[in-house]
Every structure is written in structure tokens, then in C-alpha cells.
Design an enzyme around this catalytic site. Structure first.
Site, short mmCIF file in Angstrom:
data_model
loop_
_atom_site.label_atom_id
_atom_site.label_comp_id
_atom_site.label_asym_id
_atom_site.label_seq_id
_atom_site.Cartn_x
_atom_site.Cartn_y
_atom_site.Cartn_z
N ASN A 10 -3.30 9.28 -7.67
CA ASN A 10 -2.11 10.14 -7.75
C ASN A 10 -0.83 9.36 -7.52
OD1 ASN A 10 -3.38 12.84 -8.11
ND2 ASN A 10 -4.34 12.29 -6.17
N ASP A 25 0.88 -1.15 0.00
CA ASP A 25 0.00 0.00 0.00
C ASP A 25 0.94 1.23 0.00
OD1 ASP A 25 -2.47 1.48 0.56
OD2 ASP A 25 -1.59 1.79 2.54
N LEU A 26 0.41 2.38 -0.39
CA LEU A 26 1.29 3.56 -0.48
C LEU A 26 1.14 4.48 0.73
CD1 LEU A 26 3.25 5.26 -2.26
CD2 LEU A 26 1.25 6.17 -3.44
N ASP A 27 -0.01 5.12 0.81
CA ASP A 27 -0.23 6.08 1.91
C ASP A 27 -0.28 5.34 3.25
OD1 ASP A 27 -1.04 8.24 3.48
OD2 ASP A 27 -3.15 7.96 3.00
N LYS A 40 -10.87 -1.23 -2.07
CA LYS A 40 -10.65 -2.08 -0.92
C LYS A 40 -11.87 -1.89 0.02
CE LYS A 40 -5.73 -0.84 -1.16
NZ LYS A 40 -4.63 -0.08 -0.54
N SER A 61 -2.24 0.46 -4.47
CA SER A 61 -2.77 1.64 -3.78
C SER A 61 -4.10 2.08 -4.38
CB SER A 61 -1.76 2.79 -3.92
OG SER A 61 -2.34 4.02 -3.58
N ALA A 62 -4.95 2.66 -3.53
CA ALA A 62 -6.23 3.21 -3.99
C ALA A 62 -6.04 4.55 -4.69
CB ALA A 62 -7.16 3.39 -2.80
N GLU A 105 0.05 -3.30 4.72
CA GLU A 105 -1.11 -2.40 4.79
C GLU A 105 -1.20 -1.67 6.13
OE1 GLU A 105 -3.71 -0.83 3.86
OE2 GLU A 105 -4.00 -1.48 1.80
N ASP A 106 -1.79 -0.46 6.09
CA ASP A 106 -2.01 0.29 7.33
C ASP A 106 -3.48 0.56 7.60
OD1 ASP A 106 -2.26 2.22 5.19
OD2 ASP A 106 -2.30 3.73 6.76
N THR A 122 1.16 10.52 3.22
CA THR A 122 0.42 11.52 2.45
C THR A 122 -0.91 11.85 3.14
OG1 THR A 122 0.00 9.63 1.02
CG2 THR A 122 1.30 11.39 0.09
N LYS A 169 -8.70 6.95 5.71
CA LYS A 169 -7.47 6.25 5.30
C LYS A 169 -7.77 4.97 4.51
CE LYS A 169 -4.42 8.25 8.65
NZ LYS A 169 -3.61 8.10 9.84
N GLY A 170 -7.15 4.86 3.35
CA GLY A 170 -7.31 3.67 2.52
C GLY A 170 -8.59 3.64 1.71
P1 B16 Z 1 -6.54 9.81 -4.43
P2 B16 Z 1 -3.56 4.13 -0.19
C1 B16 Z 1 -5.42 6.05 -0.34
O1 B16 Z 1 -4.08 5.62 -0.52
C2 B16 Z 1 -5.50 7.01 0.83
O2 B16 Z 1 -5.18 6.33 2.05
C3 B16 Z 1 -6.90 7.56 0.93
O3 B16 Z 1 -6.99 8.48 2.02
C4 B16 Z 1 -7.28 8.23 -0.41
O4 B16 Z 1 -8.61 8.72 -0.36
C5 B16 Z 1 -7.12 7.21 -1.54
O5 B16 Z 1 -5.80 6.72 -1.55
C6 B16 Z 1 -7.44 7.82 -2.89
O6 B16 Z 1 -6.46 8.78 -3.19
O7 B16 Z 1 -7.55 10.85 -4.07
O8 B16 Z 1 -5.12 10.33 -4.52
O9 B16 Z 1 -6.93 9.01 -5.64
O10 B16 Z 1 -3.52 4.02 1.31
O11 B16 Z 1 -4.51 3.13 -0.84
O12 B16 Z 1 -2.20 4.14 -0.82
MG MG Z 2 -2.82 3.14 3.30
#
Ligand code: B16
Ligand code: MG
Length: 218
Positions: free
Chosen positions: A128, A19-21, A155, A124-125, A179-180, A27, A55-56
Site C-alpha cells: 500500500n 522504511d515507511l511504517d 526482509k 518498504s514491505a 529502519e525501525d 501506520t 512490524k516490518g
Molecule cells: P501491506 P514497512 C510493513 O511496512 C509493516 O510494518 C508491516 O506491519 C506490514 O505487514 C507490511 O508493511 C506489509 O504491508 O499489508 O500494506 O502490504 O515497515 O516495511 O514500511
Molecule cells: Mg517499519
């Protein structure tokens, strides 16, 4: 290759999906600033503890949670506009991101996996993710990148991780997910993968192992 690199029962791991964030980079604080700015514009306050629920979670679902928090209603077109506005602010904040934003142990662990011949994917979701990887300078450490632009089901659906395993040409049972977020732990389990959670068992039940950061993997 050391078989106990991951200290997990259930046989050898051949691929790691990240996972990224919250795992590789923080972020969440930039997401928070941008959502808070939107809330202020809509006339309510969005507190840091409310941000935990985002988150996520996908961008649209995050907006819906934000609107619930502020007891605000929007139609479809207004939601699309508000989500785009938040994203523009978020992307502005991302432009200030550099390697120093990597979480402890992230680069070192990815480099170690590469040296040990373990394949790596991003799961990652975030839509960006390509920009974030570029700002962090770690794009070259992944064999595959699956992000919010490549999945249609958020997810806890396992789609993002199953696509990650497939891109690595590996069966889910030989992959581990880092994952977090609870939705991510559930997604990895639903996909038949082992999970190492960054956090505590009470908030993230169901993982095979708990660590506080990737530094614990070194
Ligand atoms: P975006 P992850 C997720 O990243 C974030 O934790 C979540 O807060 C965010 O809404 C989602 O990505 C979508 O991000 O707006 O940049 O497309 O934890 O899956 O890496
Ligand atoms: Mg995450």
C-alpha cells in the site's frame, strides 16, 4: 555537502533508503486495528503487545503470526481471503490519513537530503506504499520507490534495499538505511549497507547508530 550529515563511520554516504511504517509514518496503529478486527471475527483477542511481532513483516507472514497467536488453522484459500479482508479494512483506515500522520522530522529531513544532493529511496514491505505516499504528500521527495509490489523476498532478505540502491545507481556501501524493525536492520546489513535504527540497541541489535526519530537527524 557536509560529510558528517549522518555521523557514521565508513566513508561518505550518497544515498538514503527509508522504511515507511515506523520511520516516516505510524501506520502500525491502523494495521493493528484491522488485524484486531479480523481476530475478533475469528473469535479471539489480539493485544497491542502481540502486534509488535507484525512490524516490518509481510502481510501473509503477519496473518500466520496472528493465527498462531489465536491457535487458529486455515487452508491456503482461507488465508488469501482473510488477508484480503484485513487489507480492505486497513485501506479504509488509510483513507483518513493525511500529512499530520508524518512522524517527527520526516518531511524536514527528506527535504534537507534533497537540498544536500543525497539521493533518496523508499524501501518498504507494504503493497500500500503508493497510496500512503500520496496521502502524506511526500512522493515527490523520493528518487525511487521500492515497495511490497516490487519484491519477492521479504526482509530480512536484502532484496528491497538492494533494489533501492540499484534504482539510485549507487553501490550498497555508500547507502544508509533507516529502519525501525529487526528484520529490516538485518536486511540492510545483509545487503552491505550502513543502518540507522529508530529504537534501542537491545531490541534492534546490529545498527551503526540509534535515534528516536528523524528529528534527531536535523
Ligand atoms: P501491506 P514497512 C510493513 O511496512 C509493516 O510494518 C508491516 O506491519 C506490514 O505487514 C507490511 O508493511 C506489509 O504491508 O499489508 O500494506 O502490504 O515497515 O516495511 O514500511
Ligand atoms: Mg517499519
Amino acid at each position: 555537502m557536509k560529510e558528517d550529515l549522518f555521523s557514521l563511520p565508513g566513508g561518505k554516504i550518497q544515498g538514503a533508503i527509508f522504511d515507511l511504517d515506523g520511520v516516516l509514518v505510524d501506520t502500525a496503529k491502523y494495521h493493528y486495528l484491522a488485524w484486531k478486527r479480523l481476530a475478533r471475527e475469528l473469535g479471539f483477542d489480539f493485544r497491542e503487545e502481540d502486534n509488535e511481532r507484525l512490524k516490518g513483516v509481510s502481510r501473509m507472514r503477519s496473518l500466520e503470526i496472528l493465527l498462531e497467536t489465536g491457535r487458529c488453522k486455515m487452508n491456503g484459500a482461507e488465508k488469501t481471503e482473510a488477508a484480503a479482508k484485513k487489507n480492505n479494512w486497513y485501506v479504509e483506515y488509510l483513507r483518513t490519513l493525511d500529512e499530520s500522520a508524518l512522524l517527527p522530522g520526516a518531511r524536514e529531513f527528506l527535504e534537507r537530503l534533497k537540498a544536500e544532493g543525497i539521493k533518496t529511496a523508499l524501501g518498504s514491505a507494504s503493497k500500500n506504499a503508493p497510496l500512503i505516499l500520496e496521502r502524506l504528500g511526500i512522493g515527490g521527495l523520493f528518487n525511487a520507490v521500492i515497495d511490497g509490489n516490487r519484491v519477492s523476498r521479504a526482509k530480512p532478505d536484502p532484496e528491497v534495499f538492494l533494489k533501492g540502491a540499484e534504482a539510485l545507481h549507487l553501490a550498497p556501501r555508500v547507502c544508509v538505511v533507516f529502519e525501525d524493525a529487526l528484520a529490516g536492520v538485518e536486511a540492510a546489513r545483509a545487503g552491505g549497507m550502513r543502518v540507522i535504527a529508530l529504537g534501542k540497541p537491545d531490541l534492534l541489535p546490529g545498527a551503526d547508530r540509534y535515534i528516536s526519530s528523524l528529528k534527531d537527524m536535523l
